[in-house]
Design an enzyme around this catalytic site. Structure first.
Site, PDB file in Angstrom:
ATOM      1  N   LYS A 150     101.980 -21.906 -80.966  1.00 16.37           N
ATOM      2  CA  LYS A 150     100.592 -22.380 -81.000  1.00 16.37           C
ATOM      3  C   LYS A 150      99.980 -22.494 -79.600  1.00 16.37           C
ATOM      4  O   LYS A 150      98.772 -22.409 -79.441  1.00 16.37           O
ATOM      5  CB  LYS A 150     100.516 -23.729 -81.715  1.00 16.37           C
TER       6      LYS A 150
ATOM      7  N   LEU B  57     103.814 -35.174 -91.285  1.00 14.36           N
ATOM      8  CA  LEU B  57     103.220 -33.838 -91.384  1.00 14.36           C
ATOM      9  C   LEU B  57     104.157 -32.847 -92.072  1.00 14.36           C
ATOM     10  O   LEU B  57     103.741 -31.788 -92.533  1.00 14.36           O
ATOM     11  CB  LEU B  57     102.845 -33.313 -89.993  1.00 14.36           C
TER      12      LEU B  57
ATOM     13  N   THR C  45     102.330 -20.487 -86.149  1.00 16.28           N
ATOM     14  CA  THR C  45     103.065 -21.742 -86.286  1.00 16.28           C
ATOM     15  C   THR C  45     104.143 -21.834 -85.209  1.00 16.28           C
ATOM     16  O   THR C  45     104.176 -21.018 -84.276  1.00 16.28           O
ATOM     17  CB  THR C  45     103.594 -21.888 -87.736  1.00 16.28           C
TER      18      THR C  45
ATOM     19  N   SER D  10     102.636 -20.366 -97.069  1.00 16.30           N
ATOM     20  CA  SER D  10     101.347 -19.695 -96.840  1.00 16.30           C
ATOM     21  C   SER D  10     101.233 -18.339 -97.548  1.00 16.30           C
ATOM     22  O   SER D  10     100.173 -18.056 -98.126  1.00 16.30           O
ATOM     23  CB  SER D  10     101.096 -19.538 -95.341  1.00 16.30           C
TER      24      SER D  10
HETATM   25  P1  NAP Z   1     106.518 -28.495 -81.934  1.00 22.46           P
HETATM   26  O1  NAP Z   1     105.380 -28.246 -80.974  1.00 22.46           O
HETATM   27  O2  NAP Z   1     107.747 -27.686 -81.753  1.00 22.46           O
HETATM   28  O3  NAP Z   1     106.926 -30.031 -81.870  1.00 22.46           O
HETATM   29  C1  NAP Z   1     107.600 -30.482 -80.788  1.00 22.46           C
HETATM   30  C2  NAP Z   1     107.594 -32.002 -80.793  1.00 22.46           C
HETATM   31  O4  NAP Z   1     108.561 -32.505 -81.699  1.00 22.46           O
HETATM   32  C3  NAP Z   1     107.944 -32.535 -79.442  1.00 22.46           C
HETATM   33  O5  NAP Z   1     107.223 -33.717 -79.270  1.00 22.46           O
HETATM   34  C4  NAP Z   1     109.438 -32.803 -79.589  1.00 22.46           C
HETATM   35  O6  NAP Z   1     109.922 -33.769 -78.689  1.00 22.46           O
HETATM   36  C5  NAP Z   1     109.483 -33.338 -80.986  1.00 22.46           C
HETATM   37  N1  NAP Z   1     110.784 -33.233 -81.638  1.00 22.46           N
HETATM   38  C6  NAP Z   1     111.403 -32.096 -82.058  1.00 22.46           C
HETATM   39  N2  NAP Z   1     112.553 -32.414 -82.686  1.00 22.46           N
HETATM   40  C7  NAP Z   1     112.668 -33.771 -82.645  1.00 22.46           C
HETATM   41  C8  NAP Z   1     113.636 -34.676 -83.126  1.00 22.46           C
HETATM   42  N3  NAP Z   1     114.716 -34.273 -83.783  1.00 22.46           N
HETATM   43  N4  NAP Z   1     113.422 -35.988 -82.925  1.00 22.46           N
HETATM   44  C9  NAP Z   1     112.323 -36.417 -82.286  1.00 22.46           C
HETATM   45  N5  NAP Z   1     111.371 -35.607 -81.798  1.00 22.46           N
HETATM   46  C10 NAP Z   1     111.543 -34.287 -81.992  1.00 22.46           C
HETATM   47  O7  NAP Z   1     106.050 -28.331 -83.420  1.00 22.46           O
HETATM   48  P2  NAP Z   1     104.621 -28.579 -84.043  1.00 22.46           P
HETATM   49  O8  NAP Z   1     103.882 -27.296 -84.102  1.00 22.46           O
HETATM   50  O9  NAP Z   1     104.003 -29.733 -83.354  1.00 22.46           O
HETATM   51  O10 NAP Z   1     105.009 -28.943 -85.552  1.00 22.46           O
HETATM   52  C11 NAP Z   1     105.720 -30.130 -85.829  1.00 22.46           C
HETATM   53  C12 NAP Z   1     105.906 -30.325 -87.332  1.00 22.46           C
HETATM   54  O11 NAP Z   1     104.659 -30.497 -87.971  1.00 22.46           O
HETATM   55  C13 NAP Z   1     106.587 -29.151 -88.035  1.00 22.46           C
HETATM   56  O12 NAP Z   1     107.521 -29.636 -88.953  1.00 22.46           O
HETATM   57  C14 NAP Z   1     105.448 -28.466 -88.749  1.00 22.46           C
HETATM   58  O13 NAP Z   1     105.886 -27.796 -89.930  1.00 22.46           O
HETATM   59  C15 NAP Z   1     104.586 -29.649 -89.089  1.00 22.46           C
HETATM   60  N6  NAP Z   1     103.190 -29.224 -89.258  1.00 22.46           N
HETATM   61  C16 NAP Z   1     102.640 -29.439 -90.479  1.00 22.46           C
HETATM   62  C17 NAP Z   1     101.330 -29.060 -90.691  1.00 22.46           C
HETATM   63  C18 NAP Z   1     100.713 -29.277 -92.037  1.00 22.46           C
HETATM   64  O14 NAP Z   1      99.695 -28.661 -92.344  1.00 22.46           O
HETATM   65  N7  NAP Z   1     101.272 -30.159 -92.832  1.00 22.46           N
HETATM   66  C19 NAP Z   1     100.580 -28.478 -89.670  1.00 22.46           C
HETATM   67  C20 NAP Z   1     101.170 -28.315 -88.429  1.00 22.46           C
HETATM   68  C21 NAP Z   1     102.485 -28.691 -88.231  1.00 22.46           C
HETATM   69  P3  NAP Z   1     110.336 -33.343 -77.183  1.00 22.46           P
HETATM   70  O15 NAP Z   1     109.056 -33.172 -76.420  1.00 22.46           O
HETATM   71  O16 NAP Z   1     111.165 -34.452 -76.718  1.00 22.46           O
HETATM   72  O17 NAP Z   1     111.090 -32.051 -77.304  1.00 22.46           O
END
Ligand code: NAP
Length: 506
Positions: free
Chosen positions: A298, A450, A294, A251
């Protein structure tokens, strides 16, 4: 305006001059770190300012203060005296500054410096932490009004950076240099002007034989080119991204490039933060205009909002803060960024008649599920912690399950599109990098991850090898950033930059 000082840490004077010549255009002054020089070279420092052709700070940092000097104090004082000796009336041939630690009391050095216009930087260092009494330190260190107080302390937390920022504000009337060392404090170097610091110390990271002089420094070219440091003034609009650990974020490069192309008096800075409470206080003190939010904040940022869009209300996750006259407004650009990206990839207008599996139930998953529902898909949500999948599915009446082989039969009923929304597979996140390892792709699924660092996650590689069409999260990132740009600036993302973004030029 704050100045850029290039720290010179090579072993010889000749090599330091080569480095200075290479990066001269990015720096306003240099710091000769005599403690890094080979012992014989230390005796030859007197002519360095003349050879450098720009103001030079003479510094011989002791090991206890984070430097390399291990000799006795007598030797060190002697070397400083050598640097000042035979001073010339043409001040450009003398060291412009002498760095003396606040516990070093040598009146003869001060006198020698004063006679020929070498200013004293009276410095205090704490490589382990941030002291409680910073205001007293800044106020009491100097021996005369012409000296500049320098406080360089390690930030072990966002609270430490806040403490330094507040101390600097209390001493706004005084010339000073303030540095929060370490990764939490990096932005104190980029926003030196806002922190009230007259100098920002940097190093040339590409020069392997001249290591960065302190933890948390920014590379001299990056500071000058990406952050346009010399253009940052008190009127510059400051934006940024917060999260933890906030390692691989594109970003700042994206926003700063767009601001430069648009000739905007604005900068976008990374704010790694271990506490959203302390970060929000920093955001208020620095009068940030907008913030990208991020992992992992969030959801926890929502109590700080004075107003929010309907999407934030429904999704329960906020990735964009905008400063309004009424306080912080929260928005969620992940939702539209996601649907815009996937629909363009599939060449569709909505998700009607599509049966979709979503992996994960975190912040990103909430935005994805909200959009899938809004655009007519039927969805199965699978999560490692199954009850969180159930919670996310309930308001939409979607199917849910755990993330293991017992869900294979369910996936087979929701396999038009598979969307991976967890951080699994992200660079540096090497434990269980493929959250769907138990499922064999048929080759007919459209698969989106993602994650965008790396471009091909283990899950995408496996899906692609099976014949699936695959899409990573980069295009979504760009789209959601374009929406953020519009929220931040009140203007649409410039049309003439859209194609440059698409072709990865920005
Ligand atoms: P987050 O809230 O921390 O995500 C948590 C989720 O991931 C929970 O469902 C968790 O499961 C699961 N999880 C974590 N590690 C895991 C693993 N090793 N195996 C299986 N499940 C796992 O994060 P977020 O904000 O949602 O972001 C998630 C990802 O999306 C990041 O990599 C972020 O960079 C990406 N993202 C990309 C964009 C884009 O524009 N491309 C935008 C937003 C996010 P539990 O509930 O069991 O802990």
């Amino acid at each position: 305006m704050a100045k850029i000082c290039l720290c010179l840490t090579a072993k010889t004077l000749k090599r330091n001059l080569e480095i200075l010549d290479k990066y001269r255009k990015y720096a306003d002054m240099a710091e000769l770190r005599v403690d890094y020089l080979e012992p014989d070279e230390r005796l030859l420092i007197r002519r360095f300012p003349e050879q450098a052709g720009m103001p030079v700070i003479l510094t011989i940092r002791r090991q206890i203060d984070g430097g390399q000097f291990v000799g006795g104090e007598g030797v060190r004082i002697n070397l400083m005296a050598r640097g000042l000796a035979f001073a010339e009336t043409d001040r450009r041939r003398n060291f412009a500054f002498l760095d003396i630690e606040d516990d070093l009391n040598v009146p003869s050095l001060e006198e020698a410096a004063g006679t020929f216009g070498t200013r004293i930087i009276r410095s205090y260092h704490n490589a382990r932490g941030t002291d409680a009494n910073l205001i007293v330190k800044i106020r009491s260190m100097r021996h005369s009004g012409d000296e500049i107080a320098k406080v360089s302390v390690r930030a072990n937390s966002t609270k430490d950076v806040l403490h330094l920022l507040k101390a600097g504000r209390e001493c706004a009337d005084q010339e000073k240099i303030l540095i929060s060392m370490g990764r939490y404090g990096t932005y104190s170097r980029i926003l030196a002007e806002q922190f009230g610091s007259t100098i920002s110390y940097t190093s040339a990271f590409a020069e392997e034989d001249a290591p960065p002089a302190a933890p948390g420094q920014v590379d001299v070219q990056e500071l000058s080119k990406q952050y346009r440091f010399r253009g940052i003034t008190k009127t510059t609009k400051v934006y940024g991204i917060t999260g933890n650990p906030l390692k691989a974020t594109s970003s700042p490069r994206f926003f700063n490039t767009v601001f430069e192309l648009e000739a905007a008096n604005a900068v976008y800075v990374p704010f790694p933060a271990d506490s959203i409470i302390d970060f929000m206080e920093i955001a208020n003190h620095l009068s940030l205009e907008g913030v990208s939010v991020t992992i992992p904040y969030k959801e926890s940022v929502i109590p700080f909002l004075n107003s929010m869009t309907d999407e934030v209300q429904s999704i329960g996750a906020c990735n964009t803060l905008i400063l309004t006259p009424q306080g912080w407004k929260g928005a969620n650009t992940d939702a539209r960024g996601f649907s815009g990206s996937l629909l363009a990839f599939l060449d569709r207008e909505n998700f009607k008649r599509q049966r979709v599996t979503v992996i994960g139930a975190g912040g990103a998953a909430r935005a994805v599920v909200f959009e899938l529902h809004r655009l007519g898909a039927k969805v199965l949500i699978l999560n490692r912690t199954a009850h969180k999948a159930a919670q996310l599915a309930a308001p939409y009446k979607f199917a849910w399950g755990g993330l293991d082989e017992r869900s294979i039969a369910k996936i087979e009923k929701y396999h038009d599109i598979i969307i991976q929304t967890t951080p699994a597979g992200m660079e540096g996140n090497d434990d269980s990098p493929d959250p769907l390892a138990f499922y064999n792709f048929s080759g007919r699924e459209e698969v989106m991850d993602l994650v965008y660092h790396p471009k091909m996650t283990p899950l995408l590689k496996r899906a692609s090898n099976a014949g699936c069409n695959v899409l990573n999260g980069y295009d979504m990132l760009i789209r959601q950033a374009q929406y953020q740009y519009a929220y931040f600036t009140g203007k649409e993302f410039p049309d003439h930059l859209v194609s440059r973004v698409r072709y990865g030029e920005i």
